[in-house]
Motif scaffolding. Structure first.
Motif, mmCIF file in Angstrom:
data_model
loop_
_atom_site.group_PDB
_atom_site.id
_atom_site.type_symbol
_atom_site.label_atom_id
_atom_site.label_comp_id
_atom_site.label_asym_id
_atom_site.label_seq_id
_atom_site.Cartn_x
_atom_site.Cartn_y
_atom_site.Cartn_z
ATOM 1 N N LYS A 1 36.161 29.281 29.977
ATOM 2 C CA LYS A 1 35.486 30.037 28.924
ATOM 3 C C LYS A 1 34.177 30.629 29.439
ATOM 4 O O LYS A 1 33.822 31.777 29.117
ATOM 5 C CB LYS A 1 35.230 29.120 27.726
ATOM 6 N N ILE A 2 33.438 29.856 30.239
ATOM 7 C CA ILE A 2 32.173 30.344 30.794
ATOM 8 C C ILE A 2 32.411 31.561 31.684
ATOM 9 O O ILE A 2 31.700 32.563 31.610
ATOM 10 C CB ILE A 2 31.466 29.219 31.589
ATOM 11 N N THR A 3 33.440 31.462 32.532
ATOM 12 C CA THR A 3 33.703 32.540 33.489
ATOM 13 C C THR A 3 34.609 33.624 32.931
ATOM 14 O O THR A 3 34.819 34.650 33.599
ATOM 15 C CB THR A 3 34.363 31.955 34.760
ATOM 16 N N GLU A 4 35.180 33.370 31.711
ATOM 17 C CA GLU A 4 36.105 34.313 31.075
ATOM 18 C C GLU A 4 37.286 34.643 31.985
ATOM 19 O O GLU A 4 37.643 35.791 32.209
ATOM 20 C CB GLU A 4 35.367 35.590 30.649
ATOM 21 N N HIS A 5 37.890 33.584 32.535
ATOM 22 C CA HIS A 5 39.098 33.684 33.344
ATOM 23 C C HIS A 5 40.114 32.657 32.856
ATOM 24 O O HIS A 5 39.747 31.615 32.302
ATOM 25 C CB HIS A 5 38.821 33.407 34.833
ATOM 26 N N GLU A 6 41.381 32.944 33.103
ATOM 27 C CA GLU A 6 42.420 31.954 32.873
ATOM 28 C C GLU A 6 42.420 30.967 34.039
ATOM 29 O O GLU A 6 42.020 31.294 35.160
ATOM 30 C CB GLU A 6 43.796 32.628 32.778
ATOM 31 N N GLU A 7 42.885 29.727 33.774
ATOM 32 C CA GLU A 7 42.913 28.713 34.820
ATOM 33 C C GLU A 7 43.788 29.156 35.993
ATOM 34 O O GLU A 7 43.459 28.927 37.164
ATOM 35 C CB GLU A 7 43.424 27.389 34.259
ATOM 36 N N SER A 8 44.919 29.801 35.694
ATOM 37 C CA SER A 8 45.813 30.271 36.755
ATOM 38 C C SER A 8 45.147 31.340 37.628
ATOM 39 O O SER A 8 45.468 31.479 38.809
ATOM 40 C CB SER A 8 47.098 30.827 36.141
ATOM 41 N N GLU A 9 44.217 32.118 37.063
ATOM 42 C CA GLU A 9 43.514 33.144 37.830
ATOM 43 C C GLU A 9 42.487 32.535 38.794
ATOM 44 O O GLU A 9 42.224 33.089 39.850
ATOM 45 C CB GLU A 9 42.800 34.118 36.892
ATOM 46 N N LEU A 10 41.925 31.384 38.380
ATOM 47 C CA LEU A 10 40.882 30.763 39.195
ATOM 48 C C LEU A 10 41.447 29.936 40.347
ATOM 49 O O LEU A 10 40.807 29.808 41.391
ATOM 50 C CB LEU A 10 40.002 29.870 38.323
ATOM 51 N N LYS A 11 42.629 29.370 40.165
ATOM 52 C CA LYS A 11 43.192 28.465 41.171
ATOM 53 C C LYS A 11 43.353 29.183 42.510
ATOM 54 O O LYS A 11 43.837 30.303 42.583
ATOM 55 C CB LYS A 11 44.545 27.922 40.691
ATOM 56 N N ASP A 12 42.911 28.489 43.583
ATOM 57 C CA ASP A 12 42.991 28.962 44.976
ATOM 58 C C ASP A 12 42.035 30.115 45.277
ATOM 59 O O ASP A 12 42.106 30.705 46.359
ATOM 60 C CB ASP A 12 44.416 29.382 45.345
ATOM 61 N N LYS A 13 41.129 30.459 44.334
ATOM 62 C CA LYS A 13 40.092 31.448 44.640
ATOM 63 C C LYS A 13 38.840 30.717 45.124
ATOM 64 O O LYS A 13 38.639 29.537 44.829
ATOM 65 C CB LYS A 13 39.756 32.284 43.400
#
Length: 772
Positions: free
Chosen positions: A461-473
């Motif tokens: 919510k803080i970063t306004e991303h989905e969890e799947s979008e953040l993984k491995d970044k």
């Protein structure tokens, strides 16, 4: 040169292969000899040659032709035709060109012309088919004498074929020599290296130029303890006696320190048979690197020893059984696990006796599976202890062949403690998941490379991303908008801190997001280390943006309250005396006649009084709460009116003013907004001491009007504090101009910010969110 008949041939050039060559000098000298003797040649040279019988010793054909190519005479030891399909006996009187194929005739014609024109001996090679066999001939054309040309023809089919065979043989030899995976080396009688191939150079790790010409024994570091001369003499004796061992295995130490095992094959190469090495007998040695094989054999012996040790000392139980499940052998650990004194008691007993009833059917199926597919892995069963308790075990099994019969080797591991640990881990994970998902703070797990492994809902919510979008970044990709260079620097610092475990336990981070959001985050780091898995960094983000804004607003409120009190005090204590001082100074200046230096002092006093009056006015304006009078304002006209006020000053300082506002209308207080832009104009004019450009332009975006004030001055240092009250970068500034401007814009439900500040470009941005 004398011409000798009656089979004498001492003045003829006889080639090694038996061919005959008659030079131009031969014919010329024959004529000279005749002239010196005082006798005229009674007949042409060609006829004299034919009668001499000189060609009877040579397998060549002699043709006498005129300059037009007609055969005058011939002499031949050949029974085969050398000039085409015509009978040998019908050569005389016929044209040479008509007896050979057209292509050959053309070449002969050109050769004869060259012989006549250049007066030199010429030759050519040609081939004809006779009795379905292609043969190759060489024809030599001697310079014409008596208008006749001698042509000597010899067959070179065998030599040409031999040359071709030799060439093919050489190509094959070179191909084998250069492409062989085994090292090859040629050594002469003296033990010196004659040639080496690429594989040999790679084997001994030396270039060919350092090997060729050197004693072969000098390549190796310690091949022999005896002196080199004695060693080479001993080798020479064995070489002469052909007493070199044909095949053997050895090892050598190279100068690089590497130890290499070699399989060596020696072959004597006699050049009398192959005509390759100029009459010398050479020793060809083939070297095959068997280091890996030797090491494998050594490892096998070590492996067998380790296997015996492993079986006896293994912490796991090991059994050998047949395909029916009958135990043939067991180690001591199985006896300890099962509570029996000796492992011999298991011999001949079925494995099913020790397995719990619920697992017997499954283990029977697994035994059939391992026999069929060679192995099973990590199968779990329960064995029954004599004391009526169950022991969970993990079994890995594979099939081997002993005496031609399939046998199963099974490793049995007691996993009681692991089962307890897994259950505890499961409970711990449930608790962690509860905290992870229910936390009001953002949580993120990153690995040693700085990549995100997991993140909770609050962090998303803080970063306004989905969890799947953040993984491995990478972690900075979640919120950062820095350049690639800055990101690489961040990653290097992260990896260094991760390796040294030096993360700050707590810090405040100003996170700038790609969408323009700017959040204040309190960050806590905790390195989580696992027993088996790689460590992870748990980072907790607590959003304190609103808290920081509230604290900032409180500080501003307190500061404004203090300024208000100060303004009231200054108004009472300074305003009236300052006005009195100003009035009296003006009266004195009018009534007194003073020299220039005294008059200058009056000017300084008046200037300072004016500055104090301006400061007092700004303080009162900043602290005073006044109601705004909102009207529709055309900002383009407003800028023109401000330009009229500053036109003289702009011209004096060589500053160009550009008004690029068009259809820019807002709803606001005319006087207050004029004050805002006048403060900005004054700052820009003061900054551009050597002239420049002052520009005003606008941009519309979703009903938001952005107005930009841009100058070409030197820029503003430490720009983050310019809106703080009493902060100034000018020697004579009050530090309230931009604070007043910010307050007015906020009263108009807008925002003012410093968009850019560098040498040659300073840009202020004023955003009006509610234009009506």
């Amino acid at each position: 040169m004398k011409f000798v008949t009656n089979d004498e041939n001492e003045n003829l050039d006889i080639k090694k292969n038996g061919g005959l060559y008659i030079s131009e000098d031969f014919i010329l000298n024959k004529e000279i000899d005749s002239q010196q003797s005082g006798k005229e040649p009674t007949e042409p040279i060609s006829k004299s040659l034919l009668r001499s019988g000189i060609f009877k010793k040579f397998p060549d054909v002699l043709l006498v032709i005129d300059i037009d190519g007609f055969i005058i005479n011939y002499y031949s030891n050949h029974k085969e035709n050398v000039l085409g399909d015509a009978e040998i006996n019908s050569y005389v009187g016929r044209n040479l060109y008509s007896l050979v194929p057209r292509e050959v005739g053309t070449r002969i014609y050109k050769t004869i012309l060259k012989t006549i024109d250049a007066k030199i001996t010429t030759s050519l090679e040609y081939s004809i088919v006779s009795k379905n066999i292609r043969k190759i001939f060489e024809a030599r054309f001697l310079p014409p004498k008596d208008n006749n040309i001698l042509v000597i023809v010899r067959e070179i089919t065998r030599s040409k074929r031999a040359e071709e065979a030799l060439r093919i043989s050489e190509i094959r030899f070179r191909s084998v020599w250069e492409n062989s995976l085994d090292g090859m080396r040629l050594v002469d009688l003296n033990g010196n290296i004659v040639a080496v191939n690429t594989a040999f150079c790679n084997l001994v790790e030396m270039p060919s130029e350092e090997l060729v010409g050197q004693p072969y024994a000098s390549v190796y570091k310690d091949i022999k303890d005896e002196p080199m001369d004695d060693f080479l003499n001993h080798f020479r004796q064995r070489f002469v006696n052909r007493d070199i061992q044909d095949h053997f295995e050895t090892y050598v130490n190279l100068f690089s320190g590497k130890k290499v095992y070699l399989e060596v094959t020696n072959v004597f190469v006699d050049s009398h048979e192959e005509d390759l090495f100029e009459g010398e007998v050479l020793l060809l040695s083939l070297f095959r690197d068997i280091t890996e094989r030797k090491r494998a054999e050594e490892k096998l012996r070590e492996s067998e020893a380790r296997y015996r040790t492993l079986v006896e000392t293994s912490p796991d139980a090991i059994i050998l059984m047949d395909e029916d499940g009958k135990i043939l052998m067991a180690n001591k650990q199985l006896a300890d696990t099962y509570g029996i004194k000796s492992s011999d008691e298991f011999s001949g007993i079925s494995i099913f006796k020790f397995i719990s009833s619920k697992d017997r059917k499954r283990i029977k199926e697994d035994i059939e599976e391992v026999v069929k597919h060679s192995k099973i892995k990590n199968s779990e069963y329960c064995i029954v202890h004599p004391k009526r308790r169950y022991i969970p075990v993990e079994v890995n099994a594979s099939v081997t062949s002993i005496m031609g019969k399939p046998r199963i080797i099974a490793i049995i591991r007691d996993i009681t403690e692991r089962k307890i640990a897994i259950e505890a881990l499961k409970n711990s994970e449930i608790q962690f998941r509860s905290v992870w998902q229910s936390s009001i703070d953002g949580m993120c797990l990153t690995n040693s490379q700085g990549k995100i492994v997991a993140s909770n809902n609050v962090f998303c919510k803080i970063t306004e991303h989905e969890e799947s979008e953040l993984k491995d970044k990478y972690y900075f990709e979640a919120y950062g908008n820095d350049t690639q260079e800055n990101n690489l620097a961040k990653l290097e610092r992260y990896k260094k801190k991760f390796a040294t475990k030096t993360f700050e336990p707590f810090r405040v981070m100003n996170a700038k997001f790609k969408d323009g959001r700017d959040l204040e985050l309190e960050v806590t780091h905790n390195l989580i280390e696992f027993e088996k898995n790689a460590p992870l960094l748990l980072t907790i983000y607590h959003d304190v943006t609103e808290k920081k804004k509230a604290e900032e607003n409180l500080r501003k409120t307190e500061k404004l309250a203090a300024i208000g009190k100060m303004a009231a005090y200054l108004s009472h204590e300074i305003k009236t005396p300052l006005a009195s001082i100003k009035l009296n100074i003006e009266m004195l200046e009018k009534s007194l006649i003073l020299p220039d230096n005294k008059q200058k002092s009056f000017s300084i006093i008046q200037k300072e009084i004016k500055r104090l009056s301006k400061l007092l006015k700004n303080v009162l304006q900043f602290s005073k709460q006044t109601d705004l009078v909102f009207v529709n304002i055309n900002l383009e006209n407003l800028m023109d009116s401000i330009f009229d006020l500053y036109e003289n000053l702009l011209n004096q300082k060589n500053i160009e003013f550009i008004n690029n506002l068009s259809f820019a209308n807002v709803y606001g207080d005319y006087q207050k907004l004029q004050t805002v832009f006048m403060h900005l104009f004054e700052n820009s004019i003061d900054a551009m001491e050597e002239g420049g450009i002052l520009e005003v332009y606008s941009h519309f975006n979703n009903n938001i009007l952005d107005v930009f004030v841009k100058d070409s001055g030197p820029g503003i240092s430490n720009g983050e504090h310019i809106f703080d009250p009493f902060y100034t970068t000018k020697n004579t500034g009050t530090g309230l101009g931009l604070s007043i401007a910010q307050k007015i814009i906020e009263q108009h439900n807008g925002k003012i910010s410093l968009l850019s500040s560098k040498k040659g470009e300073t840009i202020f941005k004023i955003s009006f969110y509610n234009r009506t």
